[in-house]
Design a protein around this motif. Structure first.
Motif, PDB file in Angstrom:
ATOM      1  N   SER A  33      -8.115  -6.344   1.052  1.00 34.35           N
ATOM      2  CA  SER A  33      -7.553  -6.038  -0.262  1.00 34.35           C
ATOM      3  C   SER A  33      -6.738  -7.203  -0.821  1.00 34.35           C
ATOM      4  N   GLY A  34      -6.504  -8.227  -0.018  1.00 36.12           N
ATOM      5  CA  GLY A  34      -5.760  -9.391  -0.471  1.00 36.12           C
ATOM      6  C   GLY A  34      -4.257  -9.276  -0.301  1.00 36.12           C
ATOM      7  N   ARG A  35      -3.792  -8.200   0.325  1.00 34.76           N
ATOM      8  CA  ARG A  35      -2.344  -8.024   0.531  1.00 34.76           C
ATOM      9  C   ARG A  35      -1.838  -8.736   1.777  1.00 34.76           C
ATOM     10  N   ALA A  36      -2.748  -9.240   2.605  1.00 39.91           N
ATOM     11  CA  ALA A  36      -2.371 -10.041   3.776  1.00 39.91           C
ATOM     12  C   ALA A  36      -2.979 -11.421   3.596  1.00 39.91           C
ATOM     13  N   GLY A  37      -2.240 -12.432   3.971  1.00 43.47           N
ATOM     14  CA  GLY A  37      -2.707 -13.796   3.798  1.00 43.47           C
ATOM     15  C   GLY A  37      -3.680 -14.217   4.881  1.00 43.47           C
ATOM     16  N   TYR A  50      -5.812  -1.114   9.942  1.00 44.35           N
ATOM     17  CA  TYR A  50      -4.876  -1.229   8.823  1.00 44.35           C
ATOM     18  C   TYR A  50      -4.768  -2.679   8.356  1.00 44.35           C
ATOM     19  N   LEU A  99      -5.668  -4.518   4.776  1.00 40.10           N
ATOM     20  CA  LEU A  99      -4.759  -5.404   4.044  1.00 40.10           C
ATOM     21  C   LEU A  99      -5.423  -6.748   3.754  1.00 40.10           C
TER      22      LEU A  99
END
Length: 122
Positions: free
Chosen positions: A14-18, A7, A11
């Motif tokens: 997809s760029g949703r986690a730094g 998971y 993220l």
């Protein structure tokens, strides 16, 4: 644990986690030391987590990882013909360049953390 790692990888891609959540050899060593100080059970949990991370990373469909070879074998099985040796070599070289780039990136992140500044690269 595997579900959480996959998971997080999703993220991250997809760029949703730094990228500040990534760590290289320096951070891994620091975390292992912390876990050892916190107790044997924590150290074993960290080692299991680290091993599963390596396993999942190795299964990514990029040569020279095992997942890349598996993807090529599947392609060859479906098409019933071998992948051109030159193409296989190019894919392997591109994978090595990506891997070396990733290694440099995480070491720079680690060194930035050690210098006391925030790793704000993206």
């Amino acid at each position: 644990m595997i579900k959480e790692i996959v998971y997080f990888l999703g993220l991250l891609l997809s760029g949703r986690a730094g990228v500040d959540a990534l760590g290289g050899p320096i951070l891994i060593t620091q975390m292992a030391g912390d876990m050892a100080r916190w107790g044997f059970n924590n150290l074993m949990y960290f080692l299991a987590f680290f091993s599963i991370n390596l396993c999942i990373f190795n299964l990514l469909p990029v040569l020279p990882f095992d997942g890349g070879h598996l993807a090529l074998f599947c392609y060859e099985g479906v098409t019933r013909r071998r992948v051109n040796r030159r193409l296989r070599d190019l894919l392997t070289q591109a994978g090595f360049v990506l891997l070396i780039g990733l290694m440099i990136f995480v070491v720079v992140l680690d060194l930035t953390r050690c210098a006391g500044s925030s790793p704000v690269l993206f």
